[in-house]
Motif scaffolding. Structure first.
Motif, short mmCIF file in Angstrom:
data_model
loop_
_atom_site.label_atom_id
_atom_site.label_comp_id
_atom_site.label_asym_id
_atom_site.label_seq_id
_atom_site.Cartn_x
_atom_site.Cartn_y
_atom_site.Cartn_z
N TRP A 169 -17.61 15.21 17.98
CA TRP A 169 -18.65 15.02 16.96
C TRP A 169 -17.98 15.07 15.59
O TRP A 169 -17.36 16.07 15.24
N HIS A 194 -26.49 10.59 19.61
CA HIS A 194 -25.54 10.00 18.65
C HIS A 194 -25.42 10.85 17.38
O HIS A 194 -24.38 10.83 16.73
N HIS A 195 -26.48 11.58 17.01
CA HIS A 195 -26.50 12.38 15.79
C HIS A 195 -27.10 13.73 16.09
O HIS A 195 -28.02 13.83 16.91
N SER A 229 -22.01 13.31 13.94
CA SER A 229 -22.22 12.01 14.56
C SER A 229 -21.12 11.74 15.57
O SER A 229 -19.99 12.19 15.40
N MET A 282 -21.66 6.52 9.45
CA MET A 282 -23.11 6.61 9.65
C MET A 282 -23.77 5.72 8.61
O MET A 282 -23.41 5.77 7.43
N THR A 311 -29.80 6.17 8.33
CA THR A 311 -29.74 7.31 9.26
C THR A 311 -29.38 8.58 8.53
O THR A 311 -30.00 9.63 8.73
N TYR A 312 -28.37 8.49 7.64
CA TYR A 312 -27.95 9.66 6.87
C TYR A 312 -29.12 10.21 6.04
O TYR A 312 -29.40 11.41 6.08
#
Length: 186
Positions: A43, A127-128, A143, A148, A152-153
């Motif tokens: 990650w 994924h996150h 992530s 990213m 999404t961030y």
């Protein structure tokens, strides 16, 4: 985790994890149970609340491996100051706290010191993820990919704000030498 590595270098005064004091509010609340096997692996640290010496790391990531004894090898790696520096890091062992749906881990620093780290959110595809310390002092946005997209961030930062975290303290962690911020904006 990044901040846990910093604890080894200057934070040995952290007491062993203890239960939350009743009535003490915290933004760090566990999300739904997680599939521990699926959660294992690498990650990348996209953003964090820096603590002591970890605020100058770039390209940092955590790698979690489930051991045969049920504990988790928690390896943190990164480059201090710049991408031309060697990869360094720390090695920890974590234990899942029973009855938490695998969301809360006791991470050993230096015996007998440990901290509790909580998975507050993981997306359905794994994924996150958002992890935090029980006292809400530190938070990590992670992530599976070193990049990213901005949407999404910003969604994850909005999620943190909605949970009650002070998002002004969060710092984005560059994952490559050409990157000014993980989300592609300052």
């Amino acid at each position: 985790m990044t901040a846990i590595a910093a604890c080894l270098t200057g934070c040995a005064h952290i007491p062993a994890a203890s239960p939350q004091t009743p009535g003490q509010p915290t933004a760090c609340v566990a999300g739904p149970p997680i599939d521990l096997q699926r959660y294992m692996g690498k990650w990348f640290v996209i953003a964090e609340t820096p603590y002591l010496g970890d605020n100058d790391y770039v390209g940092s990531y955590d790698e979690w491996t489930l051991r045969a004894d049920g504990q988790i090898t928690d390896d943190y790696r990164g480059r201090r100051h710049s991408f031309d520096q060697p990869v360094t890091g720390s090695h920890f062992v974590a234990k899942v706290v029973g009855g938490t749906g695998n969301t809360t881990w006791r991470v050993g620093l230096i015996w007998p010191f440990e901290v509790r780290v909580v998975t507050a959110y993981v997306d359905p595809e794994y994924h996150h993820t958002i992890r935090c310390m029980v006292d809400s002092n530190m938070v990590w946005v992670l992530s599976r990919s070193p990049t990213m997209d901005e949407e999404t961030y910003l969604d994850l930062i909005a999620r943190l704000a909605g949970m009650g975290f002070n998002v002004q303290r969060i710092r984005q962690v560059p994952q490559d030498a050409g990157q000014t911020s993980p989300a592609g904006s300052e």
